[in-house]
Design an enzyme around this catalytic site. Structure first.
Site, PDB file in Angstrom:
ATOM      1  N   LEU A 233     -12.707  -5.343  -2.734  1.00 62.31           N
ATOM      2  CA  LEU A 233     -13.081  -7.018  -2.204  1.00 62.31           C
ATOM      3  C   LEU A 233     -13.546  -7.084  -0.811  1.00 62.31           C
ATOM      4  O   LEU A 233     -13.757  -8.028  -0.354  1.00 62.31           O
ATOM      5  CB  LEU A 233     -11.597  -7.938  -2.481  1.00 62.31           C
ATOM      6  N   SER A 234     -13.329  -6.072  -0.071  1.00 58.26           N
ATOM      7  CA  SER A 234     -13.453  -6.083   1.318  1.00 58.26           C
ATOM      8  C   SER A 234     -14.920  -6.296   1.897  1.00 58.26           C
ATOM      9  O   SER A 234     -15.273  -7.175   2.558  1.00 58.26           O
ATOM     10  CB  SER A 234     -13.135  -4.628   2.102  1.00 58.26           C
TER      11      SER A 234
ATOM     12  N   LYS B 297      -6.765   8.087   4.559  1.00 56.21           N
ATOM     13  CA  LYS B 297      -6.192   7.499   5.412  1.00 56.21           C
ATOM     14  C   LYS B 297      -5.402   8.439   6.390  1.00 56.21           C
ATOM     15  O   LYS B 297      -5.495   8.330   7.515  1.00 56.21           O
ATOM     16  CB  LYS B 297      -5.030   6.354   5.038  1.00 56.21           C
TER      17      LYS B 297
ATOM     18  N   ASP C  30      -2.546  -2.525   8.429  1.00 60.34           N
ATOM     19  CA  ASP C  30      -1.854  -2.571   7.091  1.00 60.34           C
ATOM     20  C   ASP C  30      -0.401  -3.478   7.481  1.00 60.34           C
ATOM     21  O   ASP C  30      -0.064  -4.687   6.823  1.00 60.34           O
ATOM     22  CB  ASP C  30      -1.614  -1.545   6.280  1.00 60.34           C
TER      23      ASP C  30
ATOM     24  N   GLY D 144       9.857   0.872  -1.233  1.00 58.71           N
ATOM     25  CA  GLY D 144       8.674   2.161  -1.133  1.00 58.71           C
ATOM     26  C   GLY D 144       8.853   2.854   0.171  1.00 58.71           C
ATOM     27  O   GLY D 144       9.376   1.884   1.074  1.00 58.71           O
ATOM     28  N   ALA D 145       8.627   3.954   0.112  1.00 54.13           N
ATOM     29  CA  ALA D 145       8.429   4.744   1.620  1.00 54.13           C
ATOM     30  C   ALA D 145       7.135   5.644   1.500  1.00 54.13           C
ATOM     31  O   ALA D 145       7.136   6.786   2.273  1.00 54.13           O
ATOM     32  CB  ALA D 145       9.696   5.632   1.273  1.00 54.13           C
ATOM     33  N   GLY D 146       6.173   5.202   1.011  1.00 56.31           N
ATOM     34  CA  GLY D 146       4.829   6.126   0.965  1.00 56.31           C
ATOM     35  C   GLY D 146       3.863   5.465   2.081  1.00 56.31           C
ATOM     36  O   GLY D 146       4.481   5.011   3.108  1.00 56.31           O
TER      37      GLY D 146
ATOM     38  N   ALA E 166       1.507   3.239   2.530  1.00 55.86           N
ATOM     39  CA  ALA E 166       1.695   1.639   2.748  1.00 55.86           C
ATOM     40  C   ALA E 166       2.905   1.111   3.317  1.00 55.86           C
ATOM     41  O   ALA E 166       2.798   0.502   4.243  1.00 55.86           O
ATOM     42  CB  ALA E 166       1.479   0.935   1.463  1.00 55.86           C
TER      43      ALA E 166
ATOM     44  N   ARG F 292      12.302   5.198  -5.181  1.00 56.63           N
ATOM     45  CA  ARG F 292      12.662   6.039  -6.138  1.00 56.63           C
ATOM     46  C   ARG F 292      13.313   7.433  -5.825  1.00 56.63           C
ATOM     47  O   ARG F 292      14.100   7.879  -6.130  1.00 56.63           O
ATOM     48  CB  ARG F 292      11.284   6.403  -7.013  1.00 56.63           C
TER      49      ARG F 292
ATOM     50  N   TYR G 181      -2.627  -6.405  -5.587  1.00 53.40           N
ATOM     51  CA  TYR G 181      -3.490  -7.398  -5.841  1.00 53.40           C
ATOM     52  C   TYR G 181      -4.135  -7.329  -7.043  1.00 53.40           C
ATOM     53  O   TYR G 181      -5.029  -8.206  -7.332  1.00 53.40           O
ATOM     54  CB  TYR G 181      -4.525  -7.979  -4.689  1.00 53.40           C
TER      55      TYR G 181
HETATM   56  P1  ATR Z   1       0.638   4.591  -0.964  1.00 55.03           P
HETATM   57  O1  ATR Z   1      -0.166   5.282   0.160  1.00 55.03           O
HETATM   58  O2  ATR Z   1      -0.035   3.912  -1.875  1.00 55.03           O
HETATM   59  O3  ATR Z   1       1.700   3.897  -0.307  1.00 55.03           O
HETATM   60  P2  ATR Z   1       2.017   7.160  -1.796  1.00 55.03           P
HETATM   61  O4  ATR Z   1       2.220   7.439  -0.366  1.00 55.03           O
HETATM   62  O5  ATR Z   1       1.831   8.104  -2.856  1.00 55.03           O
HETATM   63  O6  ATR Z   1       1.044   5.781  -2.015  1.00 55.03           O
HETATM   64  O7  ATR Z   1       3.311   6.229  -2.123  1.00 55.03           O
HETATM   65  C1  ATR Z   1       3.583   5.608  -3.368  1.00 55.03           C
HETATM   66  C2  ATR Z   1       5.043   4.971  -3.185  1.00 55.03           C
HETATM   67  O8  ATR Z   1       5.254   4.465  -4.735  1.00 55.03           O
HETATM   68  C3  ATR Z   1       6.093   5.864  -2.972  1.00 55.03           C
HETATM   69  O9  ATR Z   1       7.168   4.918  -2.436  1.00 55.03           O
HETATM   70  C4  ATR Z   1       6.461   6.196  -4.616  1.00 55.03           C
HETATM   71  O10 ATR Z   1       7.857   6.631  -4.691  1.00 55.03           O
HETATM   72  P3  ATR Z   1       8.326   8.212  -4.243  1.00 55.03           P
HETATM   73  O11 ATR Z   1       8.646   8.464  -2.797  1.00 55.03           O
HETATM   74  O12 ATR Z   1       9.607   8.220  -5.204  1.00 55.03           O
HETATM   75  O13 ATR Z   1       7.153   9.075  -5.054  1.00 55.03           O
HETATM   76  C5  ATR Z   1       6.307   5.016  -5.081  1.00 55.03           C
HETATM   77  N1  ATR Z   1       6.065   4.942  -6.753  1.00 55.03           N
HETATM   78  C6  ATR Z   1       5.283   5.595  -7.159  1.00 55.03           C
HETATM   79  N2  ATR Z   1       5.557   5.433  -8.466  1.00 55.03           N
HETATM   80  C7  ATR Z   1       6.553   5.118  -8.653  1.00 55.03           C
HETATM   81  C8  ATR Z   1       7.357   4.656 -10.013  1.00 55.03           C
HETATM   82  N3  ATR Z   1       6.815   5.038 -11.121  1.00 55.03           N
HETATM   83  N4  ATR Z   1       8.564   4.107  -9.686  1.00 55.03           N
HETATM   84  C9  ATR Z   1       9.203   3.834  -8.623  1.00 55.03           C
HETATM   85  N5  ATR Z   1       8.466   4.093  -7.492  1.00 55.03           N
HETATM   86  C10 ATR Z   1       7.176   4.581  -7.449  1.00 55.03           C
END
Ligand code: ATR
Length: 277
Positions: free
Chosen positions: A15-16, A66, A102, A126-128, A130, A151, A220
């Protein structure tokens, strides 16, 4: 003509372009254009050299580039330096800086909806990539505490340890989501759970939202994720993923052009392009 791009793969759904082209139009910048360009990991250096040579005036970087792009630019600024990930590239006299908007975009999105983060108990899911960017900006907003639920518990603990110098932080497992949601003022969902075609659900009991915390989701598509639908039914204030898209984009726009971004025009265009006014 000044050309701006979003580089990634896939990018056709982005959408950017609609959002930034609406911003140029609102400011009468008719010689500026923003487009989406399909770029794989093997092609990141060509984007950097086009920025260095001035053929591109600015870029956004999205999945899956990224982190790799952060290692190719000449300098990292602000949050990008802490997380080694970028979503914005800014050329300066033959060199390229990388920024991550972000996290600050998330803070601005919340503030624009009247949510104060100072002294707030924040639950970040979450810890990925983003979540890391968002966590660092949240930590700079002087919250009372940040609880990272994920997770994979070790990823949550690792991120919490990185935040500890900036704010009180702890990492917890996703099983403990309900317990921590009931104590949170603000809940931010920063995983891919809730995206269209993503089957997983968050283990969050309705009762944990009874005190009506603010609930934000970075996803989104769909705009009303299962979590936001649950939060809306519980009467919680909600902040959706287009708000984040708009504010991260507004901060990129400001970094490229040094002008105040026309946020209302960007918001309108992003919602119209997403088919979700
Ligand atoms: P992004 O850059 O979009 O954040 P990422 O770095 O792959 O993508 O991170 C994905 C996030 O979604 C992580 O926190 C992941 O949890 P894990 O650290 O356990 O991998 C979380 N995630 C992805 N699928 C999931 C699921 N089915 N249930 C719960 N958490 C999920």
């Amino acid at each position: 003509m000044s050309l701006f791009i979003v580089a990634g793969s896939p990018v056709s759904h982005s959408l950017s372009p609609a959002m930034h082209n609406a911003a140029f139009k609102a400011l009468g910048m008719d010689d500026h254009h923003y487009g989406a360009v399909q770029v794989g990991i093997g092609d990141v250096d060509s984007v950097v050299s086009m920025l260095r040579s001035g053929r591109i005036a600015g870029a956004n970087v999205t999945y899956p580039l990224k982190t790799v792009m952060a290692s190719r630019v000449d300098a990292l600024e602000g949050v990008a330096r802490e997380i080694e990930s970028v979503n914005t590239l800014v050329p300066h006299a033959g060199t390229v800086s990388g920024l991550s908007t972000d996290g600050d975009g998330c803070v601005r999105a919340l503030e624009s909806r009247g949510v104060s983060l100072e002294d707030a108990s924040i639950l970040l899911i979450g810890a990925g990539g983003a979540a890391r960017s968002i966590a660092v900006s949240l930590a700079h907003a002087r919250p009372r505490s940040i609880t990272v639920a994920n997770r994979t518990l070790e990823h949550a603990r690792h991120l919490a340890r990185r935040l500890e110098d900036m704010a009180p932080a702890a990492g917890v497992a996703l099983d403990a989501l309900t317990e921590h949601a009931s104590k949170a003022d603000v809940i931010i969902q920063a995983t891919s759970v809730g995206m269209r075609h993503h089957v997983a659900e968050l283990p969050l009991a309705d009762a944990s939202l009874a005190h009506r915390p603010t609930v934000m989701d970075i996803v989104y598509d769909p705009l009303e994720t299962p979590l936001l639908s649950q939060a809306r039914k519980a009467g919680c204030p909600i902040v959706d993923g287009i708000d984040l898209l708009v504010w991260q984009g507004a901060l990129s726009f400001q970094a490229w052009l040094g002008v105040v971004p026309p946020v209302d025009a960007m918001q309108k265009a992003a919602r119209a392009a997403g088919g979700r006014p």
